[in-house]
Design a protein around this motif. Structure first.
Motif, PDB file in Angstrom:
ATOM      1  N   GLY A  51       0.913  -1.059   0.190  1.00  9.38           N
ATOM      2  CA  GLY A  51       0.011   0.024   0.030  1.00  9.38           C
ATOM      3  C   GLY A  51       0.900   1.218   0.021  1.00  9.38           C
ATOM      4  N   ASN A  52       1.892   1.321   0.785  1.00  9.58           N
ATOM      5  CA  ASN A  52       2.868   2.435   0.823  1.00  9.58           C
ATOM      6  C   ASN A  52       3.645   2.486  -0.411  1.00  9.58           C
ATOM      7  N   PRO A  56      -2.550   0.629  -3.380  1.00 10.31           N
ATOM      8  CA  PRO A  56      -3.571   0.602  -2.234  1.00 10.31           C
ATOM      9  C   PRO A  56      -4.711  -0.411  -2.623  1.00 10.31           C
ATOM     10  N   VAL A  60      -5.350  -3.852  -0.358  1.00 10.30           N
ATOM     11  CA  VAL A  60      -6.863  -4.010   0.241  1.00 10.30           C
ATOM     12  C   VAL A  60      -7.170  -5.506  -0.229  1.00 10.30           C
ATOM     13  N   ILE A  74      -8.961  -1.929   8.820  1.00  7.67           N
ATOM     14  CA  ILE A  74      -8.138  -1.262   7.962  1.00  7.67           C
ATOM     15  C   ILE A  74      -8.390  -1.274   6.739  1.00  7.67           C
ATOM     16  N   ALA A  75      -8.497  -2.589   6.067  1.00  4.33           N
ATOM     17  CA  ALA A  75      -9.133  -2.823   4.678  1.00  4.33           C
ATOM     18  C   ALA A  75     -10.294  -1.887   4.611  1.00  4.33           C
ATOM     19  N   LEU A  78      -9.296   1.791   4.236  1.00  7.55           N
ATOM     20  CA  LEU A  78      -8.734   1.953   2.936  1.00  7.55           C
ATOM     21  C   LEU A  78      -9.492   2.084   1.973  1.00  7.55           C
ATOM     22  N   ARG A  79     -10.490   1.294   1.611  1.00  8.75           N
ATOM     23  CA  ARG A  79     -11.401   1.497   0.494  1.00  8.75           C
ATOM     24  C   ARG A  79     -12.298   2.436   0.562  1.00  8.75           C
ATOM     25  N   ASP A  81     -11.783   5.364   2.019  1.00  8.94           N
ATOM     26  CA  ASP A  81     -10.946   6.636   1.697  1.00  8.94           C
ATOM     27  C   ASP A  81      -9.826   6.337   0.802  1.00  8.94           C
ATOM     28  N   GLN A  82     -10.162   6.091  -0.337  1.00  6.65           N
ATOM     29  CA  GLN A  82      -9.166   5.576  -1.215  1.00  6.65           C
ATOM     30  C   GLN A  82      -8.321   6.791  -1.775  1.00  6.65           C
ATOM     31  N   VAL A  85      -6.026   8.082   0.693  1.00  5.70           N
ATOM     32  CA  VAL A  85      -4.615   7.154   0.770  1.00  5.70           C
ATOM     33  C   VAL A  85      -3.941   7.289  -0.093  1.00  5.70           C
TER      34      VAL A  85
END
Length: 110
Positions: A51-52, A56, A60, A74-75, A78-79, A81-82, A85
């Motif tokens: 992801g870094n 991303p 995910v 967390i997954a 991340l989804r 707030d894509q 991220v």
């Protein structure tokens, strides 16, 4: 880079140092070595580094495959707030290094 010459545990530690220093390519290589040698949680660390590294969506997807309840949140985040991220990963300015240092200091004082 001489990463294959280090132990699996050292590779895992190098991976987290590379994450702190925002060096995703080194982190991916180090966590990959740790994964191959069976270090616990190296799969999850590798996924975070993925992801870094600006990927991303694969990160995910991989988190979902790993089926860990603590990481499921967390997954989902991340989804949801894509955009944020992706912006945080691709922008030269972020607080990642500071956050890593703060966590390091907190862990030393604990």
């Amino acid at each position: 880079m001489m990463l294959p010459a280090v132990s699996a545990e050292d590779a895992f530690d190098i991976g987290w140092a590379a994450v702190d220093l925002m060096r995703p390519t080194i982190a991916l290589k180090a966590f990959g070595i740790a994964r191959q040698q069976g270090v616990p949680d190296a799969d999850y660390a590798h996924t975070i580094a993925l992801g870094n590294a600006g990927q991303p969506l694969p990160a995910v997807s991989r988190l979902r495959q790993l089926h860990r309840q603590p990481l499921a949140g967390i997954a989902g985040a991340l989804r949801e707030d894509q955009h944020a991220v992706a912006q945080g990963i691709s922008t030269a300015y972020n607080s990642g290094v500071n956050e890593g240092r703060i966590t390091h200091v907190k862990l030393q004082n604990a």
